[in-house]
Design a protein around this motif. Sequence first.
Motif, short mmCIF file in Angstrom:
data_model
loop_
_atom_site.label_atom_id
_atom_site.label_comp_id
_atom_site.label_asym_id
_atom_site.label_seq_id
_atom_site.Cartn_x
_atom_site.Cartn_y
_atom_site.Cartn_z
N GLY A 37 1.86 10.11 -3.14
CA GLY A 37 1.59 9.22 -4.36
C GLY A 37 1.55 7.77 -3.85
O GLY A 37 1.40 7.03 -4.79
N HIS A 38 1.43 7.16 -2.61
CA HIS A 38 1.31 6.02 -2.29
C HIS A 38 0.07 5.56 -2.61
O HIS A 38 -1.27 6.13 -2.46
N TRP A 39 0.09 4.06 -3.00
CA TRP A 39 -1.26 3.49 -3.51
C TRP A 39 -2.59 3.81 -2.60
O TRP A 39 -3.70 4.07 -2.71
N THR A 68 -1.54 12.66 -0.60
CA THR A 68 -0.53 12.38 0.75
C THR A 68 -1.10 11.31 1.60
O THR A 68 -2.01 11.20 1.85
N CYS A 69 -0.33 10.30 1.66
CA CYS A 69 -0.49 8.99 2.43
C CYS A 69 -0.59 9.45 3.93
O CYS A 69 0.13 10.26 4.47
N GLY A 70 -1.36 8.45 4.53
CA GLY A 70 -1.41 8.39 6.14
C GLY A 70 0.07 8.42 6.57
O GLY A 70 0.34 8.80 7.80
N CYS A 71 0.94 8.04 5.80
CA CYS A 71 2.43 7.71 6.49
C CYS A 71 3.25 8.85 6.30
O CYS A 71 4.21 9.01 6.78
N GLY A 72 2.71 9.88 5.63
CA GLY A 72 3.25 11.18 5.41
C GLY A 72 3.89 11.20 4.16
O GLY A 72 4.49 12.48 3.83
N GLY A 81 0.78 -1.24 -0.08
CA GLY A 81 -0.07 0.07 -0.01
C GLY A 81 0.99 1.51 -0.14
O GLY A 81 0.16 2.25 -0.36
N HIS A 82 2.19 1.09 0.13
CA HIS A 82 2.95 2.32 0.30
C HIS A 82 3.69 2.11 -0.79
O HIS A 82 5.08 3.01 -0.76
N MET A 83 3.59 1.42 -1.74
CA MET A 83 4.37 1.45 -3.06
C MET A 83 4.14 3.05 -3.64
O MET A 83 2.63 3.35 -3.77
ZN LIG Z 1 2.41 5.67 2.54
#
Ligand SMILES: [Zn+2]
Length: 322
Positions: free
Chosen positions: A183-185, A176-180, A165-167
């Motif tokens: 462009g992550h899936w 922006t992803c929850g991980c910061g 999911g973080h590719m």
């Molecule tokens: Zn992510």
Amino acid sequence: MAVYVGVDLGATNIRAVVADSSAAILGSAMAETPRGPTGIAVTEAILDAIRAACGQAGVTPGTVTACGIGSIGPLDLAAGAVENPANLPDRIDRIPLTGPISKLLATEDVYLHNDTIAGVIGERFHSERNPDDMVYLTISSGIGAGVCVDGTVIAGWDGNAGEVGHMTLDPHGFMTCGCGHDGHWEAYCSGNNIPRYAERLHAEDPIETDLAFDDPAFSAASIFDLAGEDAFADHVIDQLGHWNAMGVANIIHAYAPLVINVGGAVALNNPNLVLDPIRDRLDEMVMTNIPEVNLTELGDDVVVKGAVASALTGGTGDRSKL
Ligand SMILES: [Zn+2]
């Protein structure tokens, strides 16, 4: 009679089950995952759920043969703990798992996996079609995969392999992803992020729609519910299909699975709207063999059933190790 314990530690709920040597469930218990004060409270809630499941099964915890755990991540495998879980409050820094569970059950055979790896172990064990090369993919509040290649479930040294999911799928990083990171899936296609993504798409191209972005109840389900009735909802679903197919194509090129079984609430609640757009696009995206893409038959039980399968098979899901 030998008995086995399976634990599913999720961000919302904890489940514990006791099973016999054929994986039939003898007892089960469920509790809400504590939001604090510390990770120890989560550990205690898991131990209580195991005790309750054992009570229902009529066995004492100290007689359990082995235990499997499917957990939210990230994991510290060496310590047998969850470390700074992304989807729980910050005050929960560390959740000890294998040590306290091993002590309660009086067994060293406690196998810890992240939840998607438990998922692929469950698929391997329970599915009719379970080749040595298969993937379990979850599209839920987050996105992740459990991967089995050449009969080996891939965990990685720290237990965090398969965080697909973080590719990065979108080099422009529109979301922006929850991980910061950008462009992550998962930033586009997870249940938590689909509503944000739809709102951003609408801000770029404000066509008429029945979707109410500022309604507090607005969710991914609101969009899927309007499929075929609302042009903008259809546009969002089409975009999700584009990103999901790209992510699945990357998984295929990396691991060459024969089967990809998909679970998680977003897929389970909307199987055709999520899976058909992936299947339809793979031909034009994949240069190697295209696998079957199926909905999991284990539903919401995939992680806890995988945890039981892990306990029964020495952490592998391989039925020949029964
Ligand atoms: Zn992510």
